[in-house]
Design a protein around this motif. Structure first.
Motif, PDB file in Angstrom:
ATOM      1  N   PHE A  54      60.351  42.639  46.142  1.00 38.83           N
ATOM      2  CA  PHE A  54      60.217  41.669  45.045  1.00 38.83           C
ATOM      3  C   PHE A  54      61.179  40.491  45.165  1.00 38.83           C
ATOM      4  CE2 PHE A  54      59.271  45.969  43.358  1.00 38.83           C
ATOM      5  CZ  PHE A  54      57.908  45.805  43.146  1.00 38.83           C
ATOM      6  N   ASN A  55      61.865  40.422  46.320  1.00 42.19           N
ATOM      7  CA  ASN A  55      62.794  39.311  46.565  1.00 42.19           C
ATOM      8  C   ASN A  55      63.810  39.138  45.428  1.00 42.19           C
ATOM      9  OD1 ASN A  55      61.615  38.504  49.074  1.00 42.19           O
ATOM     10  ND2 ASN A  55      59.943  37.526  47.926  1.00 42.19           N
ATOM     11  N   LEU A  56      64.311  40.262  44.946  1.00 42.96           N
ATOM     12  CA  LEU A  56      65.303  40.211  43.882  1.00 42.96           C
ATOM     13  C   LEU A  56      66.572  39.530  44.389  1.00 42.96           C
ATOM     14  CD1 LEU A  56      65.006  43.807  42.345  1.00 42.96           C
ATOM     15  CD2 LEU A  56      63.944  41.693  41.540  1.00 42.96           C
ATOM     16  N   VAL A  57      67.152  38.726  43.528  1.00 42.88           N
ATOM     17  CA  VAL A  57      68.410  38.056  43.847  1.00 42.88           C
ATOM     18  C   VAL A  57      69.491  38.590  42.904  1.00 42.88           C
ATOM     19  CG1 VAL A  57      69.635  35.865  43.989  1.00 42.88           C
ATOM     20  CG2 VAL A  57      67.217  36.000  44.663  1.00 42.88           C
ATOM     21  N   ILE A  58      70.541  39.137  43.466  1.00 43.49           N
ATOM     22  CA  ILE A  58      71.620  39.687  42.652  1.00 43.49           C
ATOM     23  C   ILE A  58      72.634  38.584  42.366  1.00 43.49           C
ATOM     24  CG2 ILE A  58      73.480  41.397  42.571  1.00 43.49           C
ATOM     25  CD1 ILE A  58      71.842  43.168  44.372  1.00 43.49           C
ATOM     26  N   PRO A  59      72.872  38.252  41.086  1.00 44.34           N
ATOM     27  CA  PRO A  59      73.858  37.226  40.750  1.00 44.34           C
ATOM     28  C   PRO A  59      75.252  37.597  41.263  1.00 44.34           C
ATOM     29  CG  PRO A  59      72.501  37.784  38.842  1.00 44.34           C
ATOM     30  CD  PRO A  59      72.201  38.793  39.905  1.00 44.34           C
ATOM     31  N   VAL A  60      76.058  36.566  41.492  1.00 47.29           N
ATOM     32  CA  VAL A  60      77.386  36.789  42.072  1.00 47.29           C
ATOM     33  C   VAL A  60      78.220  37.728  41.217  1.00 47.29           C
ATOM     34  CG1 VAL A  60      79.561  35.663  42.699  1.00 47.29           C
ATOM     35  CG2 VAL A  60      77.380  34.571  43.263  1.00 47.29           C
ATOM     36  N   ARG A  61      78.264  37.504  39.913  1.00 48.56           N
ATOM     37  CA  ARG A  61      79.100  38.343  39.050  1.00 48.56           C
ATOM     38  C   ARG A  61      78.584  39.777  38.974  1.00 48.56           C
ATOM     39  NH1 ARG A  61      83.158  35.894  36.629  1.00 48.56           N
ATOM     40  NH2 ARG A  61      83.129  33.610  36.470  1.00 48.56           N
ATOM     41  N   VAL A  62      77.274  39.926  39.047  1.00 47.27           N
ATOM     42  CA  VAL A  62      76.711  41.288  39.070  1.00 47.27           C
ATOM     43  C   VAL A  62      77.112  41.992  40.364  1.00 47.27           C
ATOM     44  CG1 VAL A  62      74.591  42.644  39.112  1.00 47.27           C
ATOM     45  CG2 VAL A  62      74.799  40.704  37.552  1.00 47.27           C
ATOM     46  N   GLY A  63      77.016  41.276  41.480  1.00 48.56           N
ATOM     47  CA  GLY A  63      77.413  41.864  42.760  1.00 48.56           C
ATOM     48  C   GLY A  63      78.880  42.250  42.784  1.00 48.56           C
ATOM     49  N   LEU A  64      79.741  41.365  42.265  1.00 50.11           N
ATOM     50  CA  LEU A  64      81.175  41.674  42.204  1.00 50.11           C
ATOM     51  C   LEU A  64      81.441  42.864  41.285  1.00 50.11           C
ATOM     52  CD1 LEU A  64      82.742  38.093  42.050  1.00 50.11           C
ATOM     53  CD2 LEU A  64      82.886  39.717  43.953  1.00 50.11           C
ATOM     54  N   SER A  65      80.705  42.939  40.181  1.00 51.83           N
ATOM     55  CA  SER A  65      80.877  44.063  39.257  1.00 51.83           C
ATOM     56  C   SER A  65      80.442  45.376  39.902  1.00 51.83           C
ATOM     57  CB  SER A  65      80.067  43.811  37.976  1.00 51.83           C
ATOM     58  OG  SER A  65      80.513  42.648  37.314  1.00 51.83           O
ATOM     59  N   MET A  66      79.389  45.328  40.713  1.00 51.80           N
ATOM     60  CA  MET A  66      78.946  46.520  41.433  1.00 51.80           C
ATOM     61  C   MET A  66      80.027  47.003  42.388  1.00 51.80           C
ATOM     62  SD  MET A  66      75.033  45.189  42.050  1.00 51.80           S
ATOM     63  CE  MET A  66      74.595  46.354  43.331  1.00 51.80           C
ATOM     64  N   GLU A  67      80.681  46.065  43.069  1.00 48.99           N
ATOM     65  CA  GLU A  67      81.748  46.453  43.980  1.00 48.99           C
ATOM     66  C   GLU A  67      82.990  46.909  43.216  1.00 48.99           C
ATOM     67  OE1 GLU A  67      82.574  43.626  47.015  1.00 48.99           O
ATOM     68  OE2 GLU A  67      80.548  43.724  47.862  1.00 48.99           O
ATOM     69  N   LEU A  68      83.226  46.320  42.045  1.00 47.08           N
ATOM     70  CA  LEU A  68      84.359  46.744  41.224  1.00 47.08           C
ATOM     71  C   LEU A  68      84.195  48.192  40.773  1.00 47.08           C
ATOM     72  CD1 LEU A  68      87.006  46.013  39.784  1.00 47.08           C
ATOM     73  CD2 LEU A  68      85.633  45.221  37.840  1.00 47.08           C
ATOM     74  N   SER A  69      82.953  48.620  40.581  1.00 45.38           N
ATOM     75  CA  SER A  69      82.718  50.008  40.155  1.00 45.38           C
ATOM     76  C   SER A  69      83.250  50.995  41.190  1.00 45.38           C
ATOM     77  CB  SER A  69      81.221  50.238  39.920  1.00 45.38           C
ATOM     78  OG  SER A  69      80.476  50.131  41.131  1.00 45.38           O
ATOM     79  N   VAL A  70      83.207  50.619  42.469  1.00 49.80           N
ATOM     80  CA  VAL A  70      83.762  51.482  43.516  1.00 49.80           C
ATOM     81  C   VAL A  70      85.273  51.599  43.364  1.00 49.80           C
ATOM     82  CG1 VAL A  70      84.108  51.744  46.000  1.00 49.80           C
ATOM     83  CG2 VAL A  70      81.899  50.978  45.125  1.00 49.80           C
ATOM     84  N   ALA A  71      85.934  50.465  43.080  1.00 48.75           N
ATOM     85  CA  ALA A  71      87.382  50.483  42.882  1.00 48.75           C
ATOM     86  C   ALA A  71      87.750  51.370  41.702  1.00 48.75           C
ATOM     87  CB  ALA A  71      87.899  49.063  42.669  1.00 48.75           C
ATOM     88  N   VAL A  72      86.991  51.255  40.611  1.00 47.34           N
ATOM     89  CA  VAL A  72      87.252  52.087  39.431  1.00 47.34           C
ATOM     90  C   VAL A  72      87.068  53.564  39.769  1.00 47.34           C
ATOM     91  CG1 VAL A  72      86.451  52.635  37.097  1.00 47.34           C
ATOM     92  CG2 VAL A  72      86.640  50.252  37.815  1.00 47.34           C
ATOM     93  N   MET A  73      86.021  53.866  40.547  1.00 44.21           N
ATOM     94  CA  MET A  73      85.765  55.257  40.931  1.00 44.21           C
ATOM     95  C   MET A  73      86.908  55.806  41.786  1.00 44.21           C
ATOM     96  SD  MET A  73      83.715  57.803  40.665  1.00 44.21           S
ATOM     97  CE  MET A  73      82.219  57.056  40.044  1.00 44.21           C
ATOM     98  N   LEU A  74      87.437  54.997  42.706  1.00 43.42           N
ATOM     99  CA  LEU A  74      88.551  55.438  43.541  1.00 43.42           C
ATOM    100  C   LEU A  74      89.792  55.709  42.694  1.00 43.42           C
ATOM    101  CD1 LEU A  74      88.160  53.012  46.588  1.00 43.42           C
ATOM    102  CD2 LEU A  74      87.822  55.490  46.605  1.00 43.42           C
TER     103      LEU A  74
END
Length: 263
Positions: A66-86
């Motif tokens: 569907f050619n979804l485009v992930i907004p920059v802040r959403v992408g950064l928040s997704m990566e931040l979730s990994v930091a929180v999990m660690l």
């Protein structure tokens, strides 16, 4: 046909390599730090891989089809979730180490202990014994670990959830890589699946190796085994805080100049 098989082979081995990313290895190390059974460690790794594959497949398929485009802040928040999990995983390991320490080895202040006395009579003489009891320290993380550890599936549900979170951070990069190299949508989706299978296999090997190494090093030395668990917790906590700093301030999640390159 040969081209399709080549794509699957490359996907499998890239998936195995993907499992060795530092944040992945640190996360599973905190989970299997106290696991000495290699078969159970492999199952834990498999559950992490299944959770990771599930997210990669769902998000990646959406991007491909569907050619979804992930907004920059959403992408950064997704990566931040990994930091929180660690940070959470590291804190759980540290809390577990503190709970395993003998009460006599913990230095406390007057606020940490309840002091009372007992009087005893022996004939015509009376004397008093004064002693203190340590008060139990309560925290949400310690409570969660104590409560859910009693549930049999918890030790497998935890790596599954961690894998799902890690998949959020890596799904965009994997899907974009597939889009730039594979034009056939069916092949691209098959690539995502075989990539996930490779990740599962790689993580099973990693968790088995970690459990085997911890068993050999800590054999007959329970105190040293606890120290290894503490070291893995501190590493996870420190790395999680470092990643959070990079995402929030260097990459600008909390500023107006945000930038995100899927990795």
């Amino acid at each position: 046909m040969i081209g399709f098989l080549s794509i699957l082979a490359v996907g499998f081995f890239l998936g195995m390599r993907h499992a060795t990313d530092p944040d992945h290895v640190i996360a599973v190390t905190t989970i299997v730090a106290n696991q000495r059974n290699q078969a159970r460690a492999a199952v834990i790794g498999a559950f992490w891989g299944v959770g990771h594959t599930l997210t990669i497949f769902v998000v990646g398929t959406g991007i491909i089809l569907f050619n979804l485009v992930i907004p920059v802040r959403v992408g950064l928040s997704m990566e931040l979730s990994v930091a929180v999990m660690l940070v959470i995983l590291g804190s759980l390991n540290i809390a577990g180490f503190l709970r395993s320490m003998p009460a006599g080895s913990i230095q406390t202040s007057d606020e940490d202990a309840m002091v009372h006395s007992h009087s005893h009579s022996h004939g015509n003489s009376t004397h008093t014994h004064t002693h203190a009891h340590l008060t139990q320290v309560h925290s949400p993380l310690a409570w969660m670990d104590r409560t859910f550890t009693k549930v049999g599936l918890y030790q497998y549900l935890r790596p599954f959830v961690v894998g799902v979170v890690h998949g959020l951070a890596g799904s965009a990069a994997v899907a974009l890589l597939v889009l730039t190299t594979i034009r056939n949508y069916h092949w691209a989706i098959a690539y995502l699946l075989i990539f996930g299978v490779g990740t599962i296999a790689g993580m099973m090997l990693i968790t088995m190796s970690i459990a085997s190494a911890f068993t050999m090093v800590g054999r007959g030395r329970q105190k040293f085994s606890h120290q290894l668990a503490l070291a893995s917790g501190l590493l996870s906590l420190g790395f999680g805080l470092f990643v959070a700093y990079q995402i929030c301030f260097v990459n600008g999640l909390f500023s107006t100049h945000d930038r995100w390159i899927p990795q």
